[in-house]
Design an enzyme around this catalytic site. Sequence first.
Site, short mmCIF file in Angstrom:
data_model
loop_
_atom_site.label_atom_id
_atom_site.label_comp_id
_atom_site.label_asym_id
_atom_site.label_seq_id
_atom_site.Cartn_x
_atom_site.Cartn_y
_atom_site.Cartn_z
N PRO A 24 0.83 -1.21 0.00
CA PRO A 24 0.00 0.00 0.00
C PRO A 24 0.86 1.25 0.00
O PRO A 24 1.81 1.34 0.78
CB PRO A 24 -0.79 -0.12 1.31
CG PRO A 24 0.03 -1.03 2.18
CD PRO A 24 0.70 -1.98 1.24
N MET A 25 0.53 2.21 -0.86
CA MET A 25 1.27 3.48 -0.90
C MET A 25 0.34 4.65 -1.14
O MET A 25 -0.32 4.73 -2.17
CB MET A 25 2.35 3.43 -1.99
CG MET A 25 3.58 2.66 -1.57
SD MET A 25 4.81 2.58 -2.87
CE MET A 25 4.04 1.44 -4.01
N THR A 26 0.33 5.55 -0.16
CA THR A 26 -0.44 6.79 -0.27
C THR A 26 0.18 7.67 -1.33
O THR A 26 1.38 7.97 -1.26
CB THR A 26 -0.45 7.48 1.11
OG1 THR A 26 -1.23 6.68 1.98
CG2 THR A 26 -1.02 8.88 1.04
N ALA A 178 -0.75 -0.78 11.24
CA ALA A 178 0.70 -0.59 11.21
C ALA A 178 1.07 0.88 11.37
O ALA A 178 0.22 1.76 11.35
CB ALA A 178 1.25 -1.13 9.89
N TYR A 181 -0.73 4.34 13.20
CA TYR A 181 -2.06 4.93 12.95
C TYR A 181 -3.06 4.37 13.97
O TYR A 181 -2.67 3.68 14.92
CB TYR A 181 -2.44 4.72 11.48
CG TYR A 181 -1.45 5.41 10.57
CD1 TYR A 181 -1.40 6.80 10.50
CD2 TYR A 181 -0.51 4.69 9.83
CE1 TYR A 181 -0.46 7.46 9.71
CE2 TYR A 181 0.44 5.33 9.04
CZ TYR A 181 0.46 6.72 8.98
OH TYR A 181 1.40 7.36 8.22
N ARG A 224 -2.72 -5.69 8.34
CA ARG A 224 -1.31 -5.32 8.24
C ARG A 224 -0.81 -4.81 9.59
O ARG A 224 -1.41 -3.91 10.18
CB ARG A 224 -1.12 -4.23 7.20
CG ARG A 224 0.36 -3.94 6.93
CD ARG A 224 0.60 -2.92 5.84
NE ARG A 224 1.79 -3.29 5.09
CZ ARG A 224 2.62 -2.42 4.51
NH1 ARG A 224 2.38 -1.13 4.54
NH2 ARG A 224 3.69 -2.84 3.85
N ARG A 312 8.36 0.80 -2.77
CA ARG A 312 9.03 1.73 -3.69
C ARG A 312 9.46 1.08 -5.00
O ARG A 312 9.46 1.74 -6.04
CB ARG A 312 10.19 2.39 -2.95
CG ARG A 312 9.70 3.40 -1.91
CD ARG A 312 10.75 3.77 -0.90
NE ARG A 312 10.98 2.70 0.07
CZ ARG A 312 11.81 2.80 1.10
NH1 ARG A 312 12.50 3.90 1.29
NH2 ARG A 312 11.96 1.78 1.95
C1 LIG Z 1 5.02 6.88 -1.00
C2 LIG Z 1 4.70 5.88 0.08
C3 LIG Z 1 3.43 5.84 0.63
C4 LIG Z 1 3.09 4.87 1.60
N1 LIG Z 1 1.79 4.79 2.06
C5 LIG Z 1 1.41 3.74 2.84
C6 LIG Z 1 0.03 3.52 3.16
O1 LIG Z 1 -0.88 4.24 2.72
N2 LIG Z 1 -0.27 2.46 3.96
C7 LIG Z 1 0.71 1.62 4.45
O2 LIG Z 1 0.38 0.68 5.18
N3 LIG Z 1 2.01 1.79 4.14
C8 LIG Z 1 2.38 2.80 3.34
N4 LIG Z 1 3.71 2.94 2.96
C9 LIG Z 1 4.71 1.95 3.41
C10 LIG Z 1 4.91 0.86 2.34
O3 LIG Z 1 3.75 0.08 2.18
C11 LIG Z 1 6.09 -0.09 2.72
O4 LIG Z 1 5.77 -0.76 3.91
C12 LIG Z 1 7.42 0.65 2.88
O5 LIG Z 1 7.59 1.57 1.83
C13 LIG Z 1 8.60 -0.32 2.91
O6 LIG Z 1 8.63 -1.08 1.73
P1 LIG Z 1 9.63 -0.75 0.46
O7 LIG Z 1 11.02 -0.73 1.02
O8 LIG Z 1 9.38 -1.87 -0.49
O9 LIG Z 1 9.21 0.59 -0.09
C14 LIG Z 1 4.07 3.94 2.04
C15 LIG Z 1 5.36 4.01 1.50
C16 LIG Z 1 5.68 4.95 0.53
C17 LIG Z 1 7.08 4.96 -0.05
#
Ligand SMILES: Cc1cc2nc3c(=O)[nH]c(=O)nc-3n(C[C@H](O)[C@H](O)[C@H](O)COP(=O)(O)O)c2cc1C
Length: 354
Positions: A24-26, A178, A181, A224, A312
């Site tokens: 998930p990514m905001t 997670a 929040y 999560r 990412r």
């Molecule tokens: C731009 C961005 C937005 C994110 N938004 C959320 C989100 O809305 N919900 C969530 O549980 N994690 C969010 N994360 C965390 C990611 O899901 C992930 O756990 C974290 O980036 C580590 O994984 P990676 O190294 O593969 O990026 C976000 C991460 C990034 C980079």
Amino acid sequence: MNSPLLAPYHGPVLRLPNRAAMAPMTRARADDATGVPTPIMTEYYTQRAAAGLIVSEGIWPHRLGKGGPGVPGLTGPAHAEGWRQVTRAVHAAGGRIFAQLWHVGRVSHPDILGGERPVAPSAVAISQGSVFTASGPQDYVIPRELPAAEVAEIVEAHAAAARVAMDAGFDGIEISAAYGYLIAQFLSDSANLRTDGYADHVRFAIEVVEAVAAAVGADRTALRVSPGNPLHDIVESDPAARYHRLLDALDGMGLAYLHVVQSSGRYAALEGLRPRWSGTLMATFDGPEPGGLGRAEEAVRSGLADVYAFGRLFLANPDLPRRIATGSPLNPLRENGMYEGGTEGYLDYPRLTG
Ligand SMILES: Cc1cc2nc3c(=O)[nH]c(=O)nc-3n(C[C@H](O)[C@H](O)[C@H](O)COP(=O)(O)O)c2cc1C
């Protein structure tokens, strides 16, 4: 390339064509006034339909759960209609997509909530860092402590949002507990100073999972967690004991999956929780650098995880499974457009051609 991430996954509930999920990514591209998804979001998710499973960006299940400008919602028919465009296009491209329900609790600001004060288990503000609002970064405020009756309303709001998500065509729900929040606030020692029944740190998490599962089915419900992660002033005195207790209550419900974020230098959550989870386990490693392919492959190969969710790397590589299969170089991540903006840094990451 013979990567374990590319093997199909046939679990007790989920059947996925590969084990490389999108975390998930905001990205904050929804209409800010309404929380309705915009057309560029359909294009963004469709570009990533080759993921074994897409987990959507966090979506507020209640108006007071919104964490920033442009974060989408899932509380009414206009949201359902907007998300239906996304789910239809992802399905037409051969993908699957879960909606992440994300109530941020105290990690918000009156400027984001139409003047209302953020809510939390207890009236304890986050002491460091700032919250991003339309007028720039601001200090956190002291949140309003939720009365028990309002906690019950928020539990029900998660169930209602899950029903809207089904109406919108999502394949399931991932509940965010997670990164500090609302649910993680209840799970913590630092944000939850309650003396009522919610002094039992795991109670709210269990109630939300049970309510969502009752609304849409346990097989469409996932959770999560990020045990030991300190983001947003979270302190958990004994993450192992706390999350073991949570899993004892949830394992056996037949959930779609448990998503475990393992944070670098913290409690070894995957090693600790895997033996206690009989269902599907999705993993994400969280550290300063994007989660690497090698570590993800090792987690799946060793059985610590069934599926690995990349954040990412999927942001920057819409066709990540194909790049893994062909051993192609990965696009570098660009900071520009990462958390907000328009199409730049959002729709313009190159895909392999031919
Ligand atoms: C731009 C961005 C937005 C994110 N938004 C959320 C989100 O809305 N919900 C969530 O549980 N994690 C969010 N994360 C965390 C990611 O899901 C992930 O756990 C974290 O980036 C580590 O994984 P990676 O190294 O593969 O990026 C976000 C991460 C990034 C980079």
